[in-house]
Design a protein around this motif. Sequence first.
Motif, PDB file in Angstrom:
ATOM      1  N   GLY A  16       0.639  -1.053  -0.218  1.00 30.44           N
ATOM      2  CA  GLY A  16      -0.134   0.304  -0.130  1.00 30.44           C
ATOM      3  C   GLY A  16       0.668   1.519  -0.046  1.00 30.44           C
ATOM      4  N   CYS A  17       2.300   1.370   0.575  1.00 31.82           N
ATOM      5  CA  CYS A  17       3.124   2.696   0.414  1.00 31.82           C
ATOM      6  C   CYS A  17       3.559   2.674  -1.279  1.00 31.82           C
ATOM      7  CB  CYS A  17       4.213   2.058   1.868  1.00 31.82           C
ATOM      8  SG  CYS A  17       3.123   2.046   3.756  1.00 31.82           S
ATOM      9  N   GLY A  18       3.719   0.912  -1.058  1.00 35.29           N
ATOM     10  CA  GLY A  18       4.508   1.794  -2.938  1.00 35.29           C
ATOM     11  C   GLY A  18       5.595   1.135  -2.960  1.00 35.29           C
ATOM     12  N   TRP A  19       5.820   0.192  -2.096  1.00 35.87           N
ATOM     13  CA  TRP A  19       6.868  -0.948  -1.744  1.00 35.87           C
ATOM     14  C   TRP A  19       7.132  -1.713  -2.637  1.00 35.87           C
ATOM     15  CZ3 TRP A  19      11.501  -0.343   1.244  1.00 35.87           C
ATOM     16  CH2 TRP A  19      11.766   0.337   1.866  1.00 35.87           C
ATOM     17  N   PHE A  20       6.296  -2.564  -2.743  1.00 36.59           N
ATOM     18  CA  PHE A  20       5.949  -3.333  -3.768  1.00 36.59           C
ATOM     19  C   PHE A  20       5.466  -3.124  -5.032  1.00 36.59           C
ATOM     20  CE2 PHE A  20       7.507  -6.056   0.199  1.00 36.59           C
ATOM     21  CZ  PHE A  20       8.121  -6.637  -0.322  1.00 36.59           C
ATOM     22  N   ASP A  32       8.863   5.490 -36.729  1.00 35.94           N
ATOM     23  CA  ASP A  32      10.174   5.640 -37.226  1.00 35.94           C
ATOM     24  C   ASP A  32      10.906   6.628 -36.030  1.00 35.94           C
ATOM     25  OD1 ASP A  32      10.209   5.421 -39.576  1.00 35.94           O
ATOM     26  OD2 ASP A  32       9.064   7.053 -40.358  1.00 35.94           O
ATOM     27  N   THR A  33      10.514   6.453 -34.798  1.00 35.21           N
ATOM     28  CA  THR A  33      10.803   7.688 -33.793  1.00 35.21           C
ATOM     29  C   THR A  33      11.356   5.958 -32.674  1.00 35.21           C
ATOM     30  OG1 THR A  33      10.589   9.689 -31.805  1.00 35.21           O
ATOM     31  CG2 THR A  33       9.094   8.077 -33.127  1.00 35.21           C
ATOM     32  N   PHE A  34      12.019   7.125 -31.294  1.00 31.13           N
ATOM     33  CA  PHE A  34      11.991   6.430 -29.946  1.00 31.13           C
ATOM     34  C   PHE A  34      11.298   6.908 -29.483  1.00 31.13           C
ATOM     35  CE2 PHE A  34      13.607   6.848 -25.821  1.00 31.13           C
ATOM     36  CZ  PHE A  34      13.964   5.739 -25.575  1.00 31.13           C
ATOM     37  N   MET A  35      10.367   5.445 -28.562  1.00 33.10           N
ATOM     38  CA  MET A  35       9.992   5.488 -27.584  1.00 33.10           C
ATOM     39  C   MET A  35       9.961   4.851 -26.237  1.00 33.10           C
ATOM     40  SD  MET A  35       6.369   4.561 -29.489  1.00 33.10           S
ATOM     41  CE  MET A  35       5.884   5.547 -30.972  1.00 33.10           C
ATOM     42  N   ASN A  36       9.367   5.716 -25.373  1.00 33.01           N
ATOM     43  CA  ASN A  36       9.752   4.842 -23.631  1.00 33.01           C
ATOM     44  C   ASN A  36       8.439   5.177 -22.999  1.00 33.01           C
ATOM     45  OD1 ASN A  36      10.040   5.866 -21.571  1.00 33.01           O
ATOM     46  ND2 ASN A  36      11.689   4.855 -21.214  1.00 33.01           N
ATOM     47  N   VAL A  37       7.671   4.225 -22.586  1.00 33.41           N
ATOM     48  CA  VAL A  37       6.621   3.693 -21.729  1.00 33.41           C
ATOM     49  C   VAL A  37       7.163   3.301 -19.651  1.00 33.41           C
ATOM     50  CG1 VAL A  37       4.843   2.805 -21.085  1.00 33.41           C
ATOM     51  CG2 VAL A  37       5.448   2.979 -23.551  1.00 33.41           C
ATOM     52  N   LYS A  38       6.675   4.689 -19.185  1.00 35.21           N
ATOM     53  CA  LYS A  38       6.936   3.939 -17.832  1.00 35.21           C
ATOM     54  C   LYS A  38       5.337   4.037 -17.093  1.00 35.21           C
ATOM     55  CE  LYS A  38      10.863   6.540 -17.123  1.00 35.21           C
ATOM     56  NZ  LYS A  38      12.033   7.382 -18.506  1.00 35.21           N
ATOM     57  N   LEU A  39       5.333   2.544 -16.878  1.00 33.80           N
ATOM     58  CA  LEU A  39       3.829   2.166 -16.215  1.00 33.80           C
ATOM     59  C   LEU A  39       4.441   2.009 -14.305  1.00 33.80           C
ATOM     60  CD1 LEU A  39       2.241   0.349 -18.677  1.00 33.80           C
ATOM     61  CD2 LEU A  39       2.005   2.603 -18.805  1.00 33.80           C
ATOM     62  N   TRP A  40       3.355   2.483 -13.148  1.00 34.57           N
ATOM     63  CA  TRP A  40       2.766   1.222 -12.279  1.00 34.57           C
ATOM     64  C   TRP A  40       2.108   1.471 -12.000  1.00 34.57           C
ATOM     65  CZ3 TRP A  40       5.265   6.349 -13.854  1.00 34.57           C
ATOM     66  CH2 TRP A  40       6.252   6.728 -13.783  1.00 34.57           C
ATOM     67  N   GLY A  41       1.844  -0.124 -10.910  1.00 37.20           N
ATOM     68  CA  GLY A  41       0.636  -0.318 -10.611  1.00 37.20           C
ATOM     69  C   GLY A  41       0.895  -1.613 -10.906  1.00 37.20           C
ATOM     70  N   ARG A 164      -0.624   4.515 -12.727  1.00 37.90           N
ATOM     71  CA  ARG A 164      -0.149   5.770 -13.481  1.00 37.90           C
ATOM     72  C   ARG A 164       0.857   5.158 -14.125  1.00 37.90           C
ATOM     73  NH1 ARG A 164       1.963   4.543  -8.981  1.00 37.90           N
ATOM     74  NH2 ARG A 164       4.145   5.812  -8.550  1.00 37.90           N
ATOM     75  N   GLY A 165       0.966   6.346 -15.342  1.00 36.02           N
ATOM     76  CA  GLY A 165       2.204   6.273 -16.256  1.00 36.02           C
ATOM     77  C   GLY A 165       2.846   7.146 -17.283  1.00 36.02           C
ATOM     78  N   ILE A 166       3.996   7.711 -17.848  1.00 33.32           N
ATOM     79  CA  ILE A 166       3.998   8.048 -18.583  1.00 33.32           C
ATOM     80  C   ILE A 166       4.462   7.600 -20.017  1.00 33.32           C
ATOM     81  CG2 ILE A 166       6.197   9.053 -17.270  1.00 33.32           C
ATOM     82  CD1 ILE A 166       5.701  11.898 -18.296  1.00 33.32           C
ATOM     83  N   LEU A 167       4.086   7.658 -21.409  1.00 33.91           N
ATOM     84  CA  LEU A 167       4.547   7.529 -22.284  1.00 33.91           C
ATOM     85  C   LEU A 167       5.600   9.285 -23.492  1.00 33.91           C
ATOM     86  CD1 LEU A 167       1.927   5.669 -21.744  1.00 33.91           C
ATOM     87  CD2 LEU A 167       2.229   5.208 -24.390  1.00 33.91           C
ATOM     88  N   THR A 175       0.309  11.311 -20.886  1.00 32.25           N
ATOM     89  CA  THR A 175       0.717  10.744 -18.889  1.00 32.25           C
ATOM     90  C   THR A 175      -0.911  10.189 -18.530  1.00 32.25           C
ATOM     91  OG1 THR A 175      -0.797  12.881 -18.254  1.00 32.25           O
ATOM     92  CG2 THR A 175       1.557  12.896 -18.685  1.00 32.25           C
ATOM     93  N   TYR A 176      -0.711   9.183 -18.224  1.00 36.13           N
ATOM     94  CA  TYR A 176      -1.736   8.551 -17.593  1.00 36.13           C
ATOM     95  C   TYR A 176      -2.099   8.677 -15.970  1.00 36.13           C
ATOM     96  CZ  TYR A 176      -5.197   4.792 -16.382  1.00 36.13           C
ATOM     97  OH  TYR A 176      -6.308   3.922 -15.963  1.00 36.13           O
ATOM     98  N   GLY A 177      -3.082   9.228 -15.836  1.00 40.18           N
ATOM     99  CA  GLY A 177      -3.653   9.167 -13.566  1.00 40.18           C
ATOM    100  C   GLY A 177      -2.835   9.983 -12.891  1.00 40.18           C
ATOM    101  N   GLU A 178      -3.415   9.899 -11.652  1.00 38.29           N
ATOM    102  CA  GLU A 178      -2.365  11.238 -10.913  1.00 38.29           C
ATOM    103  C   GLU A 178      -1.080  10.653 -10.155  1.00 38.29           C
ATOM    104  OE1 GLU A 178      -4.011  14.233 -10.516  1.00 38.29           O
ATOM    105  OE2 GLU A 178      -5.569  13.970 -11.710  1.00 38.29           O
ATOM    106  N   LYS A 179      -0.052  11.156 -10.058  1.00 35.86           N
ATOM    107  CA  LYS A 179       1.064  10.407  -9.149  1.00 35.86           C
ATOM    108  C   LYS A 179       0.376  10.711  -7.802  1.00 35.86           C
ATOM    109  CE  LYS A 179       3.954  13.192 -10.219  1.00 35.86           C
ATOM    110  NZ  LYS A 179       5.258  14.074 -10.248  1.00 35.86           N
ATOM    111  N   PRO A 180       1.049   9.647  -6.674  1.00 29.26           N
ATOM    112  CA  PRO A 180      -0.131   9.326  -5.564  1.00 29.26           C
ATOM    113  C   PRO A 180       0.508  10.435  -4.386  1.00 29.26           C
ATOM    114  CG  PRO A 180       1.626   7.537  -6.023  1.00 29.26           C
ATOM    115  CD  PRO A 180       2.231   8.778  -7.260  1.00 29.26           C
ATOM    116  N   ASP A 181       0.723  11.648  -4.654  1.00 25.66           N
ATOM    117  CA  ASP A 181       1.428  12.479  -3.578  1.00 25.66           C
ATOM    118  C   ASP A 181       0.410  13.124  -4.119  1.00 25.66           C
ATOM    119  OD1 ASP A 181       2.710  13.112  -5.726  1.00 25.66           O
ATOM    120  OD2 ASP A 181       4.825  13.654  -4.875  1.00 25.66           O
ATOM    121  N   GLY A 182      -0.013  13.146  -5.792  1.00 25.79           N
ATOM    122  CA  GLY A 182      -0.649  14.307  -5.923  1.00 25.79           C
ATOM    123  C   GLY A 182       0.107  15.456  -6.778  1.00 25.79           C
TER     124      GLY A 182
END
Length: 308
Positions: A16-20, A32-41, A164-167, A175-182
């Motif tokens: 719940g605290c985000g450790w896991f 034809d471009t570089f892409m990066n996907v960062k996701l949490w959850g 949440r995530g950022i592509l 962006t997708y969703g809210e960061k936990p600290d708002g």
Amino acid sequence: MKRLFCAVLACLLLSGCGWFEQKADVDFWCMDTFMNVKLWGSGAEKAAGELQTMMNDLHTTWSAANEQSLLGKLNVGMEVALTDEQQAVLDRAQALSRRTGGAFDPKMRAVSRAWGFYNLAYRVPEQADIDAALALEQWDLGAAMKGYAGEKAAAYLEQTGVDRGILSLGGNIQTYGEKPDGTPWQIAIQNPYGEDALGIISVQGTKSVVTSGSYQRCFEANGQFYHHILDPETGYPADSGLVSVTVICDEGMTADALSTALFVMGLEDGVEFWRSSDDFEAVFVTEDGGIYATAGVALSGCSYEVIQ
Ligand code: ADP
Ligand code: MG
């Protein structure tokens, strides 16, 4: 038993605290471009893999450079049975073209090709070649597809356990969703005159932030500067006094198409267009280094004029 209970409880509390919390951070090359996907959850790795497949499928369908793609077939006049989604994308592209008075034109493929922007074989075409290319009206959704991809990715993530995530899709940020600290997502806009950031845009929740810049694909010939954002009226690179336009919008495809269209319109007409709209915000950078942000943009790290 009691010890096991305590261990399980500790795990639950820590997760719940985000450790896991599960995370994914995946780089790949697509459209034809570089892409990066960062996701949490929950299920982040699996979702990132699905998004990579989604981007590849979109490229296969919509790349105008590929003769076997949907657009490749439409461009040689083949009868193609369209899915509802494909029809909707084409309809939206045409609606965006009407909305922008043709400044976003989804049928500029032959013109881009005449300038060599397709295969990076740059050349200044003869006027007759430009006129002939304009008349061909061949589909090219290069100015809207990465935005559409971002919006489709966000809709997919709604159906997963990802919080949440950022592509980063080559100049397009979704962006997708809210960061936990708002706190808001912080998105750097590239300095058209260098490799550093021009400023930082803060956005909350799910948004698309798209930049079109003349520095992205360009060449010099006979002392003249030519770039890949074309004015559909002339078939020449848009000479609007701008070097970049960033658009922030809920809909990725709209953000992408409008960033291109506003670049073609220039500052004055672009501002008028913004005043008559209610679905986006924008940052304009002019050739003389001026930065202008519409009233709803949260921009920091640079000095700029606010447009009301
Ligand atoms: P990028 O895709 O490089 O991030 P844009 O979204 O502005 O930049 O799209 C530019 C691409 O769209 C060009 O490479 C060309 O294929 C196509 N294009 C050029 N001018 C226009 C225009 N006025 N309207 C729509 N598409 C355009
Ligand atoms: Mg665009």
